[in-house]
Design a protein around this motif. Structure first.
Motif, PDB file in Angstrom:
ATOM      1  N   VAL A  37       0.836  -1.205   0.000  1.00 49.62           N
ATOM      2  CA  VAL A  37       0.000   0.000   0.000  1.00 49.62           C
ATOM      3  C   VAL A  37       0.867   1.250   0.000  1.00 49.62           C
ATOM      4  O   VAL A  37       0.576   2.232  -0.697  1.00 49.62           O
ATOM      5  CB  VAL A  37      -0.965  -0.012   1.206  1.00 49.62           C
ATOM      6  CG1 VAL A  37      -1.700   1.319   1.322  1.00 49.62           C
ATOM      7  CG2 VAL A  37      -1.972  -1.152   1.069  1.00 49.62           C
ATOM      8  N   ASP A  38       1.968   1.224   0.745  1.00 53.87           N
ATOM      9  CA  ASP A  38       2.895   2.363   0.763  1.00 53.87           C
ATOM     10  C   ASP A  38       3.481   2.604  -0.624  1.00 53.87           C
ATOM     11  O   ASP A  38       3.618   3.757  -1.068  1.00 53.87           O
ATOM     12  CB  ASP A  38       4.021   2.111   1.755  1.00 53.87           C
ATOM     13  CG  ASP A  38       3.567   2.237   3.204  1.00 53.87           C
ATOM     14  OD1 ASP A  38       2.481   2.802   3.437  1.00 53.87           O
ATOM     15  OD2 ASP A  38       4.307   1.752   4.093  1.00 53.87           O
ATOM     16  N   ARG A  39       3.844   1.529  -1.314  1.00 54.57           N
ATOM     17  CA  ARG A  39       4.421   1.681  -2.656  1.00 54.57           C
ATOM     18  C   ARG A  39       3.378   2.223  -3.640  1.00 54.57           C
ATOM     19  O   ARG A  39       3.700   3.028  -4.516  1.00 54.57           O
ATOM     20  CB  ARG A  39       4.970   0.332  -3.151  1.00 54.57           C
ATOM     21  CG  ARG A  39       6.116  -0.217  -2.312  1.00 54.57           C
ATOM     22  CD  ARG A  39       7.300   0.724  -2.316  1.00 54.57           C
ATOM     23  NE  ARG A  39       8.387   0.247  -1.461  1.00 54.57           N
ATOM     24  CZ  ARG A  39       8.596   0.666  -0.234  1.00 54.57           C
ATOM     25  NH1 ARG A  39       7.767   1.549   0.324  1.00 54.57           N
ATOM     26  NH2 ARG A  39       9.624   0.223   0.463  1.00 54.57           N
ATOM     27  N   LEU A  40       2.149   1.775  -3.502  1.00 55.91           N
ATOM     28  CA  LEU A  40       1.089   2.298  -4.365  1.00 55.91           C
ATOM     29  C   LEU A  40       0.842   3.773  -4.075  1.00 55.91           C
ATOM     30  O   LEU A  40       0.592   4.566  -4.985  1.00 55.91           O
ATOM     31  CB  LEU A  40      -0.194   1.491  -4.165  1.00 55.91           C
ATOM     32  CG  LEU A  40      -0.146   0.030  -4.629  1.00 55.91           C
ATOM     33  CD1 LEU A  40      -1.408  -0.712  -4.208  1.00 55.91           C
ATOM     34  CD2 LEU A  40       0.030  -0.058  -6.139  1.00 55.91           C
ATOM     35  N   ALA A  41       0.898   4.147  -2.805  1.00 55.38           N
ATOM     36  CA  ALA A  41       0.733   5.552  -2.439  1.00 55.38           C
ATOM     37  C   ALA A  41       1.858   6.412  -3.016  1.00 55.38           C
ATOM     38  O   ALA A  41       1.664   7.598  -3.320  1.00 55.38           O
ATOM     39  CB  ALA A  41       0.678   5.692  -0.928  1.00 55.38           C
ATOM     40  N   ALA A  42       3.045   5.804  -3.165  1.00 51.51           N
ATOM     41  CA  ALA A  42       4.184   6.523  -3.740  1.00 51.51           C
ATOM     42  C   ALA A  42       4.076   6.656  -5.251  1.00 51.51           C
ATOM     43  O   ALA A  42       4.888   7.349  -5.877  1.00 51.51           O
ATOM     44  CB  ALA A  42       5.488   5.807  -3.377  1.00 51.51           C
ATOM     45  N   GLY A  43       3.098   5.983  -5.856  1.00 50.57           N
ATOM     46  CA  GLY A  43       2.884   6.098  -7.293  1.00 50.57           C
ATOM     47  C   GLY A  43       3.226   4.864  -8.091  1.00 50.57           C
ATOM     48  O   GLY A  43       3.039   4.847  -9.312  1.00 50.57           O
ATOM     49  N   CYS A  44       3.758   3.822  -7.460  1.00 48.29           N
ATOM     50  CA  CYS A  44       4.045   2.576  -8.184  1.00 48.29           C
ATOM     51  C   CYS A  44       2.745   1.950  -8.650  1.00 48.29           C
ATOM     52  O   CYS A  44       1.753   1.943  -7.918  1.00 48.29           O
ATOM     53  CB  CYS A  44       4.810   1.606  -7.286  1.00 48.29           C
ATOM     54  SG  CYS A  44       6.419   2.217  -6.730  1.00 48.29           S
ATOM     55  N   ARG A  45       2.764   1.397  -9.853  1.00 54.20           N
ATOM     56  CA  ARG A  45       1.538   0.819 -10.398  1.00 54.20           C
ATOM     57  C   ARG A  45       1.726  -0.578 -10.976  1.00 54.20           C
ATOM     58  O   ARG A  45       0.857  -1.088 -11.687  1.00 54.20           O
ATOM     59  CB  ARG A  45       0.969   1.745 -11.481  1.00 54.20           C
ATOM     60  CG  ARG A  45       0.389   3.056 -10.930  1.00 54.20           C
ATOM     61  CD  ARG A  45      -0.797   2.775 -10.022  1.00 54.20           C
ATOM     62  NE  ARG A  45      -1.378   3.975  -9.435  1.00 54.20           N
ATOM     63  CZ  ARG A  45      -1.039   4.478  -8.249  1.00 54.20           C
ATOM     64  NH1 ARG A  45      -0.098   3.878  -7.529  1.00 54.20           N
ATOM     65  NH2 ARG A  45      -1.608   5.560  -7.783  1.00 54.20           N
ATOM     66  N   SER A  46       2.845  -1.226 -10.680  1.00 56.49           N
ATOM     67  CA  SER A  46       3.080  -2.591 -11.149  1.00 56.49           C
ATOM     68  C   SER A  46       4.148  -3.217 -10.281  1.00 56.49           C
ATOM     69  O   SER A  46       4.938  -2.505  -9.630  1.00 56.49           O
ATOM     70  CB  SER A  46       3.527  -2.598 -12.614  1.00 56.49           C
ATOM     71  OG  SER A  46       4.853  -2.106 -12.727  1.00 56.49           O
ATOM     72  N   PRO A  47       4.231  -4.553 -10.263  1.00 57.08           N
ATOM     73  CA  PRO A  47       5.309  -5.202  -9.512  1.00 57.08           C
ATOM     74  C   PRO A  47       6.697  -4.752  -9.970  1.00 57.08           C
ATOM     75  O   PRO A  47       7.615  -4.622  -9.158  1.00 57.08           O
ATOM     76  CB  PRO A  47       5.072  -6.692  -9.790  1.00 57.08           C
ATOM     77  CG  PRO A  47       3.609  -6.798 -10.056  1.00 57.08           C
ATOM     78  CD  PRO A  47       3.253  -5.536 -10.803  1.00 57.08           C
ATOM     79  N   LEU A  48       6.834  -4.486 -11.285  1.00 58.16           N
ATOM     80  CA  LEU A  48       8.134  -4.044 -11.790  1.00 58.16           C
ATOM     81  C   LEU A  48       8.479  -2.655 -11.253  1.00 58.16           C
ATOM     82  O   LEU A  48       9.629  -2.384 -10.896  1.00 58.16           O
ATOM     83  CB  LEU A  48       8.120  -4.031 -13.318  1.00 58.16           C
ATOM     84  CG  LEU A  48       9.464  -3.760 -13.995  1.00 58.16           C
ATOM     85  CD1 LEU A  48      10.473  -4.838 -13.620  1.00 58.16           C
ATOM     86  CD2 LEU A  48       9.300  -3.680 -15.509  1.00 58.16           C
ATOM     87  N   GLU A  49       7.491  -1.779 -11.168  1.00 53.90           N
ATOM     88  CA  GLU A  49       7.745  -0.446 -10.627  1.00 53.90           C
ATOM     89  C   GLU A  49       8.088  -0.517  -9.142  1.00 53.90           C
ATOM     90  O   GLU A  49       8.918   0.260  -8.648  1.00 53.90           O
ATOM     91  CB  GLU A  49       6.531   0.451 -10.858  1.00 53.90           C
ATOM     92  CG  GLU A  49       6.330   0.836 -12.315  1.00 53.90           C
ATOM     93  CD  GLU A  49       5.157   1.772 -12.498  1.00 53.90           C
ATOM     94  OE1 GLU A  49       4.874   2.560 -11.580  1.00 53.90           O
ATOM     95  OE2 GLU A  49       4.524   1.724 -13.572  1.00 53.90           O
ATOM     96  N   ILE A  50       7.464  -1.429  -8.436  1.00 52.72           N
ATOM     97  CA  ILE A  50       7.793  -1.602  -7.017  1.00 52.72           C
ATOM     98  C   ILE A  50       9.228  -2.085  -6.866  1.00 52.72           C
ATOM     99  O   ILE A  50       9.973  -1.618  -5.998  1.00 52.72           O
ATOM    100  CB  ILE A  50       6.798  -2.578  -6.364  1.00 52.72           C
ATOM    101  CG1 ILE A  50       5.392  -1.948  -6.329  1.00 52.72           C
ATOM    102  CG2 ILE A  50       7.245  -2.955  -4.957  1.00 52.72           C
ATOM    103  CD1 ILE A  50       4.304  -2.900  -5.888  1.00 52.72           C
TER     104      ILE A  50
END
Length: 340
Positions: free
Chosen positions: A228-241
């Motif tokens: 959830v923290d990574r999504l809040a930072a703007g990541c939108r895929s496992p690769l972006e995470i």
């Protein structure tokens, strides 16, 4: 089947409760339909049209013995035998029939939850054999059965905001379904529904965070909180995470904005990682697009369009990002340095 009972079964979509049937027909009519194999018992006091049950004939021997007792209110022995029949029927019928049956059994006191809720919300299809999940009020008297899991919730109500209607079915809120389903999914499947829900704008990281804060004892809570923290930072895929955690943050790396909306002419685009000062867009190409000539053509046209407004596009393939994270980081820093 007696015409009045047949009409009743058809109007109910093939699922009928004993109480509803006895409002219209005599008990012997229901017993006869069961004995003749026209109806199968799917749950206590809930029947389904045998035409909707694959291999219903294999259940007829048990059904004919038990059906008389069920319709007449027989004792424990009949209930036990019927249980074996209901297990086979509930797992065998189509998902929509099984869902109608369990809702009839719950009689307005339940809503689909967890893995079944994800299916109803359209985020993950339940595979054959996976049990249905229902949330019910604590003390409702409803209990789990084979292929059916009842989750007893304190202060649970089937009214909004706890429950919404999707596909004409009562279902728990999407955020609650995602959080409660997390420990039930295999590790490799956990992130997918959460990421998709955010990408499709069905929910937000903030709303997920609120739901997660109410589940302090959730198994795997730390991992979900990190996602959830990574999504809040703007990541939108496992690769972006992956890139966020191992490549594009840390010492010397400038703050990169994620999923930045850019409009060029009539076209709107979203940039994976944007270094605003340097006017550099870093795109992370997943395995699905790698080697696809059509996608490559789309990417080239997009990159050329961004170049007209002074944005340099740098692309890193999935393979390089995962296998050479240090080298990708060095290249990125060098490119940003030259653009300054």
């Amino acid at each position: 089947m007696e015409p009045v009972l047949r009409s009743l079964v058809d109007s109910a979509g093939g699922v009928l409760t004993r109480a509803r049937a006895l409002e219209v027909v005599a008990p012997w009519v229901l017993r006869q339909a069961y004995r003749r194999g026209c109806l199968c018992r799917i749950l206590p006091a809930v029947y389904v049209d045998a035409n909707l049950v694959p291999g219903a004939g294999q259940l007829s021997t048990v059904g004919s013995v038990v059906g008389v007792g069920l319709a007449a209110g027989a004792g424990p022995a009949a209930t036990t035998a019927a249980g074996a029949t209901s297990v086979a029927v509930l797992a065998a019928v189509a998902p929509e029939v099984a869902r109608r049956a369990v809702l009839a059994y719950a009689d307005g006191r339940a809503a689909f939850s967890q893995l079944t809720a994800l299916d109803v919300h359209g985020l993950r299809r339940q595979p054959p054999g996976e049990p249905l999940h229902l949330d019910v009020p604590a003390g409702s008297g409803l209990r789990s059965r084979p292929h059916l899991v009842m989750h007893h919730r304190t202060a649970f109500t089937t009214q909004p905001p706890q429950v919404v209607v999707r596909q004409r079915l009562p279902v728990t809120r999407l955020e609650d379904a995602l959080v409660q389903s997390w420990p039930l999914l295999p590790p490799e499947e956990q992130a997918g529904p959460v990421i998709r829900a955010v990408n499709d704008r069905l929910t937000t990281p903030r709303r997920l965070g609120v739901a997660l804060s109410l589940a302090s004892k959730l198994t795997g809570r730390a991992e979900l909180a990190n996602l959830v923290d990574r999504l809040a930072a703007g990541c939108r895929s496992p690769l972006e995470i992956w890139g966020h955690d191992r490549v594009f943050t840390g010492p010397d790396m400038p703050a990169l904005r994620r999923q930045v909306r850019v409009r060029v002419g009539e076209r709107t685009m979203y940039l994976d990682l944007f270094a605003e000062r340097e006017r550099v867009d870093i795109e992370l190409d997943g395995t699905a697009s790698h080697g696809d000539p059509r996608q490559r053509e789309v990417d080239l046209r997009r990159d050329a369009l961004l170049a007209t407004v002074g944005i340099l596009v740098v692309r890193f393939a999935h393979r390089r990002l995962v296998r050479e994270p240090d080298e990708v980081r060095r290249e990125t820093l060098a490119i940003l340095a030259t653009r300054r």
